[in-house]
Every structure is written in structure tokens, then in C-alpha cells.
Design a protein around this motif. Structure first.
Motif: not given
Length: 493
Positions: A66-81, A268-277
Motif C-alpha cells: 500500500y505504501l508502494i501504491f501511494g508512492s507510485l500514485l504521487l509519481d504518476l500524477l506528476a508524470f501524467t500532468m 524517506a519517512c514511511c517506507l521501510k527497507e524490504s531487502l535484508a542485508k
């Protein structure tokens, strides 16, 4: 008499206990065994309950999706403008960049223009196609590199770098009073578009075979919403902008930059790292060398980056990849030029174009959210085939349309087809390979799509510019029969 009766009863009871003892010995049962059996039954009942809970947990969409959904939506709103603004932007440079890059390129192609008899007003279509192809080509090159860097450094830091680059590209756009600066802004944006592949990698990290489909559906919905709302925002800015002012595109560009900057903060604030070291690549050189398999065109079509698969599975992947490339090569070119078709043939304003994008976007979002994500596995291939068949008349109707009603009919058919084809083909592809290979398989598949989108717009724009929209769209629709028949005849393993 009573004493005899009591004696008989005691004998019966004794014999009964003796018989039960013999039965227990012969059957190997005892009171403890019976109790153990009862415990076993109860434990079996518990085991029946536990999997049902586990299944619910396994199939539940991970919160990170869902966080990725939010990030992509912000990116695509700017991109499709920029989509409804692009024709007006190119017309602006045509009038105000006569001595600059636009004027130089326009003069350079004048002899070819006279040879084919193309109207000069279609120059913006050719330049738009070149920009679209350049953007997709850069995305094709940078996406696997960004993905492999994220394998070594982690998803989050590379995603933040990409988001910062995208925000910077909109800042350049805001001050691009020359065509050269505008091209530079698109160049920076293209180099920063590795965020899409990294978002897919994050979803792969946090999902499994049971819930990946739902997570991928969120990505599709983000794209649909982005292509609904973004063009509407751009159209509103265009509607109230004074295009005689040299600064008219500053405000929408800064708004896009604001959305992109918000995305940086959000990641930076909401998304946690998904790939463990411990799961990351140990050597960056190895990671980058693997990325070459996504850039080498022969290696892409052979799916060389995918290891340890059976020959039959590799053949199936190669067939799917070829069909996907041919389809998207034709599709992306016609999709890109439809904005210019509306602008030049139907004299659509930015608001008119936004209404069209709203109609197609709502249609796609509805179908993807209600039908496509619920398709059973056995219907995936046939749904892709039907979607491919539908895109053929869609583009032909758009090409021959002389009225707004006909254009809307063609674009609605286009939207229905689009909702099914890419999602179904991605689902078919994602079933190949083990869990740790899914990212590589889908990465190659997306790279083929990026390559097709890099070539399609420029080829379609040249055709649009030289032979006109009607012939371009009709020929494109007819050529789409090829991948459709290939998909129908395909026997997947």
C-alpha cells in the motif's frame, strides 16, 4: 438362591474384565493409548484450524504494498500532468525557439518534409515522438542498473535517489524557456525512472505467490488513477494559463515538482527497507554485470538472465516475450500519438483531452479492480487473446473516426483491451521460475516492454507525420493481428 445369583454375577463381571484385558492386549490398546488417540484427534482438529489462519495471513496484502501504491500514485500524477500540455508546449517552442534547437531540427528535416509532402504543423508530432522514445530508451537502460544497485545497497536508498532525480527534472522543466532545456529536463527524468522497477522489486520482496497478484493489482490501479487524475490536473492548469506569457508552464511544472518532492519525503519517512542485508548481493560488480543481460537486446529475447529453468519453460518465456514486444511496439506508438491526433484533427483543448483520459482511465480502473484481478489462472491466456483481438478494431476505429462519438468508441475499446492484455500477460509470465527467480523473470519482461516503448513512439510519429493519422492507425491495427494470432496459438508449459 440369592447367594447363587450373586456368585453368577461376580463371575460374569470377572469374565468381562478378563475379556476386555485380552482385547486390549491383542489390539495393542490401553487406556493411555485411547487417551493419546483422543489427543491426536484434537491435535488434528487444531491443525485444520491453524492452516486456515495461516492461509488468511499468507494471502493478505502486505502493508508495504500500500505504501508502494501511494508512492507510485504521487509519481504518476506528476508524470501524467504533462500529457495534455505537451502539444501546446511543442507549439510554444515552435514559435519561440526559432534560433535554438527546435528551429535547427525543424530546418534539418525540411527537405525530407517536402519530399513526403508532410504539413509543417506535424513537426511537433515528430519531435514529441522523439522525446517519448528518448525517455523510454533511457528508462530501458537505467531500470536494470538501478535494480541491480538496489540489490547491493538496498531498495530504499536507490529509490530515494531516483525520486530526487525526478523532482529535479520537473524543476528544470519549470525554467525550460528553450527547447534544449526542455529536452535536458526529459533526459534527467528518463535517467531517474528506475523507480518503477525498484517498486516492483519491493513488492516481490514482501509478497509471495499467493498474494503477489493482489499487490500487482494495486500497481495497476495506481497507474489507472494516475492517468485519470494527472491529465485532469494538467488540463486545468492549461485551461487557465495565458499561453502568450513566456512563463505559462512554470506553475504546472512547479506543482509537478511539489508532488515529486512530497514523494521523496514519503519514501524517506514511511517506507521501510524490504531487502535484508543478508539477502543482498555481496559484490556490486556481479550485480552490474547481471544488469547487462537486461540491456543486451539478444540476451533479452533469449531470457539469458534466467538460470536453471527447463528448456520448455524458457521456450514459453521467449514466446511470451516476443508477443509482448511486438504488441507493445505497435501499441505504444499509437497510444503516444493519440494526443496529437486529438489536438490536430479534432482541435481538442486540454480540457477535452482530459475528459478523454478520464473516460479511458475510469474504464480501465473499473475493469482491473473488479474483473481482471479476480480472473482464475485457467482464463488468463484466453483473456489476453480476447483483449488483443479487441485492440485491432479499437485502433482502426480511432484512425477512421471523423466524429467525437466515433473517437470515444475507439478509445473505450482501447481502454477495455488495455485493462486485460498487459496484466494477463504479466500474470502468465510471473508463474515461471522459483520464488527467488520471479524478480529476474519479470525484470526481463519489463525491459522488453521498455525497449518496445523506446522504439514505438518514434516510428509511429514518423508515420503520422509523413503519411497521416488515418493510414498510420489502420496499418497499426492490421499489424496487431500478428501478436494476437501468435498468442492464440501459443501452448504454454
Amino acid at each position: 438362591m440369592s447367594s447363587q445369583l450373586n456368585s453368577i454375577l461376580s463371575q460374569i463381571i470377572t469374565m468381562t474384565y478378563t475379556t476386555m484385558g485380552v482385547i486390549k492386549k491383542r489390539s495393542g490398546l490401553s487406556s493411555s493409548t485411547i487417551n493419546n488417540n483422543n489427543l491426536a484427534k484434537s491435535s488434528q482438529q487444531e491443525k485444520v484450524v491453524e492452516p486456515s489462519k495461516t492461509i488468511n495471513e499468507i494471502t493478505r496484502t502486505h502493508p508495504t504494498a500500500y505504501l508502494i501504491f501511494g508512492s507510485l500514485l504521487l509519481d504518476l500524477l506528476a508524470f501524467t500532468m504533462i500529457l495534455p500540455l505537451l502539444p501546446s508546449m511543442l507549439e510554444y517552442y515552435k514559435q519561440n525557439d526559432v534560433g535554438g534547437l527546435y528551429g535547427y531540427l525543424s530546418d534539418s528535416i525540411s527537405s525530407f518534409q517536402e519530399l513526403v509532402g508532410a504539413p509543417k504543423r506535424f513537426n511537433s508530432v515528430l519531435f514529441g515522438g522523439a522525446l517519448g522514445s528518448m525517455f523510454s530508451l533511457l528508462q530501458f537502460i537505467v531500470s536494470p542498473i538501478a535494480g541491480r544497485l538496489s540489490d547491493f545497497y538496498g531498495r530504499k536508498p536507490v529509490l530515494i535517489v531516483c525520486a530526487v532525480g525526478i523532482a529535479a527534472s520537473y524543476g528544470l522543466w519549470a525554467y525550460s524557456h528553450s527547447f534544449m532545456l526542455f529536452v535536458l529536463a526529459r533526459f534527467v527524468g528518463g535517467l531517474s525512472k528506475g523507480n518503477i522497477s525498484i517498486c516492483m522489486a519491493v513488492i516481490t520482496d514482501v509478497s509471495n505467490q499467493q498474494n503477489r497478484g493482489k499487490a500487482m493489482a494495486l500497481v495497476g490501479i495506481a497507474f489507472s488513477l494516475g492517468f485519470i487524475v494527472g491529465p485532469m490536473i494538467g488540463a486545468i492548469f492549461s485551461r487557465f494559463a495565458d499561453k502568450t506569457d513566456a512563463q505559462w508552464f512554470w506553475l504546472p511544472a512547479m506543482f509537478a515538482m511539489g508532488l515529486a518532492s512530497l514523494n521523496v519525503v514519503f519514501i524517506a519517512c514511511c517506507l521501510k527497507e524490504s531487502l535484508a542485508k543478508e539477502k543482498r548481493s555481496k559484490k556490486i560488480i556481479n550485480s552490474l554485470s547481471h544488469a547487462l543481460d537486461h540491456i543486451s537486446i539478444p540476451a533479452l529475447f533469449k531470457f539469458s538472465a534466467v538460470k536453471n529453468l527447463s528448456m520448455r519453460d524458457i521456450k514459453s518465456l521467449q514466446s511470451l516475450g516476443l508477443v509482448y514486444f511486438i504488441y507493445l511496439f505497435i501499441y505504444s506508438g499509437l497510444e503516444f500519438t493519440v494526443t496529437f491526433l486529438m489536438y490536430h484533427k479534432f482541435n481538442y483543448t486540454s480540457i477535452d483531452q482530459a475528459k478523454m483520459f478520464l473516460t479511458t482511465g475510469v474504464t480501465m480502473a473499473f475493469l482491473q479492480g473488479s474483473v481482471v484481478r479476480r480472473l482464475p489462472q485457467r482464463l488468463t491466456q484466453i483473456s489476453a487473446v480476447y483483449g488483443l483481438y479487441l485492440i485491432i478494431p479499437a485502433f482502426i476505429v480511432v484512425g477512421i473516426a471523423e466524429t467525437t462519438q466515433m473517437l470515444y468508441l475507439g478509445m473505450i475499446l482501447f481502454a477495455i483491451s488495455t485493462a486485460f492484455v498487459v496484466t494477463c500477460m504479466t500474470t502468465l509470465t510471473s508463474k515461471y521460475g522459483d520464488f527467488h527467480q520471479k524478480g529476474t523473470v519479470l525484470g526481463v519482461f519489463r525491459s522488453l516492454g521498455a525497449l518496445a516503448r523506446a522504439l514505438g513512439p518514434i516510428v509511429a510519429s514518423i508515420a503520422f507525420w509523413s503519411i497521416g493519422s488515418k493510414i498510420t492507425y489502420v496499418i497499426g491495427g492490421v499489424f496487431l493481428i500478428c501478436p494476437t494470432v501468435m498468442m492464440q496459438l501459443m501452448k504454454l508449459s
